[in-house]
Design an enzyme around this catalytic site. Sequence first.
Site, mmCIF file in Angstrom:
data_model
loop_
_atom_site.group_PDB
_atom_site.id
_atom_site.type_symbol
_atom_site.label_atom_id
_atom_site.label_comp_id
_atom_site.label_asym_id
_atom_site.label_seq_id
_atom_site.Cartn_x
_atom_site.Cartn_y
_atom_site.Cartn_z
ATOM 1 N N ARG A 61 49.624 -38.690 18.872
ATOM 2 C CA ARG A 61 49.377 -37.201 19.411
ATOM 3 C C ARG A 61 48.058 -37.282 19.883
ATOM 4 N NH1 ARG A 61 47.197 -33.881 16.180
ATOM 5 N NH2 ARG A 61 48.317 -34.230 14.481
ATOM 6 N N TYR A 114 51.198 -14.994 37.416
ATOM 7 C CA TYR A 114 52.647 -15.129 36.863
ATOM 8 C C TYR A 114 52.959 -14.471 35.524
ATOM 9 C CZ TYR A 114 55.743 -18.664 34.165
ATOM 10 O OH TYR A 114 56.666 -19.327 33.607
ATOM 11 N N ASP A 186 44.695 -21.292 38.257
ATOM 12 C CA ASP A 186 46.281 -21.751 38.207
ATOM 13 C C ASP A 186 46.509 -22.278 39.664
ATOM 14 O OD1 ASP A 186 48.744 -22.229 38.498
ATOM 15 O OD2 ASP A 186 49.444 -20.855 37.036
ATOM 16 N N LYS A 211 56.467 -28.250 38.468
ATOM 17 C CA LYS A 211 56.494 -28.019 39.906
ATOM 18 C C LYS A 211 56.298 -29.079 40.684
ATOM 19 C CE LYS A 211 57.052 -23.648 38.296
ATOM 20 N NZ LYS A 211 57.000 -23.612 37.027
#
Length: 393
Positions: A61, A114, A186, A211
Amino acid sequence: MKQIMSNSKPDLSNLSPETRLITAGRGYTEHGFVNPAVYRGSTILLPDVETLHNQPHAYGRRGTPTSRALDSAIAALEGGHDACVTPSGLSAISTTLLSYLNAGDHLLVTDAVYYPARHLCDTVLKRLGIETTYFDPLADGMLAEMIRPNTKLIYCETPGSQTMEVQDIPAIAEVAVRHGCKLLVDNSWSGGHYFKALQQGADISLQSASKYIGGHSDLLMGTISSTAESWRQLSENYGTLGMCAGPEDISLAIRGLRTLDVRLARHMSNAIALAEWLRGRPEVEKVMHPALASSDGHAIWKRDFTGSSGLFSIELKPCSSAAVAAMIDGLQLFGIGFGWGGFESLCIPFRVKRTASVWKPAGPCLRFHIGLENPDDLIADLGDGFARLRAAT
Ligand SMILES: Cc1ncc(COP(=O)(O)O)c(C=O)c1O
């Protein structure tokens, strides 16, 4: 090439952005393979007790050669000190907000944000005692007046991913510096390739890598990159929150990054061709595409961005929702779906939630993501769609 194969932070700053995309993060491979191995792993065996707390990879991790390859490639893409990845774009947003904000803090957020990010601010952050005020994305001159003594972060999205207003990041950065706030951007729309948010004054740049970095609609991931001054707070909280991403997904993101420049160039030219064609259609009231002079913030886009991507919106002249459905449902080449940035074209109707600014379209709004198809085929498909819309009106 030797410099590229070393993982001791090679200096890529003299390379052009396209070349940097190909060379960044290449120092994490073995045995001559071009790409890093997909290290699946939680436990990493250590040679002895002494090295338990003193080696580069301690536990899956906390980073593997696979994840470090992507982190360093993203840092190079964004021009950041370093970067980290999360399991989705929304988790990149939540990780960032939880890293920099405490109970009693105040947050300023663009009204064009968003929607799930707005929901996060209005629910989880509110519950934790963090207050959000939304600001008009085009009225950055008002921002200084909205700052309070406890304002810690300004959160922008440029352009707004539905209504496409381009924000003046250098001007907002000045306000942030003057008042001792961090500025978060963003940067998903530009893929980090056409807009260098950190160079323009942001402290933190995040993306939904689902995206353009993924680019094939088969990946969920978020990326966060920051300046050196903001990195420690981010990386410590990232680890504390238990954030990481799966190795197969990381491998897909690395693959996507290598072709980002060529894909974006095609998204850009296709989307501009479609936007210009749509501007001439009698059924269309307004085209919202940052590269078009009619779009909000076009002059800022021209000044600060080096290109445009495939996502833009239109406002139709008043018509019924049945007519819109007749248009969209019959499209052959455009999928109906959330998300964007893949190789395929999409079209969805949308509504906007605003609390700090007025956004009253004349008619229904549609958002397009223009893929890598031949634009003439897409135009023909939409032409048939407009015929259905007119027949149903
Ligand atoms: C601008 C923007 N930021 C963040 C996200 C969230 O990304 P993800 O779907 O990877 O969680 C999206 C998703 O559509 C988005 O459009």
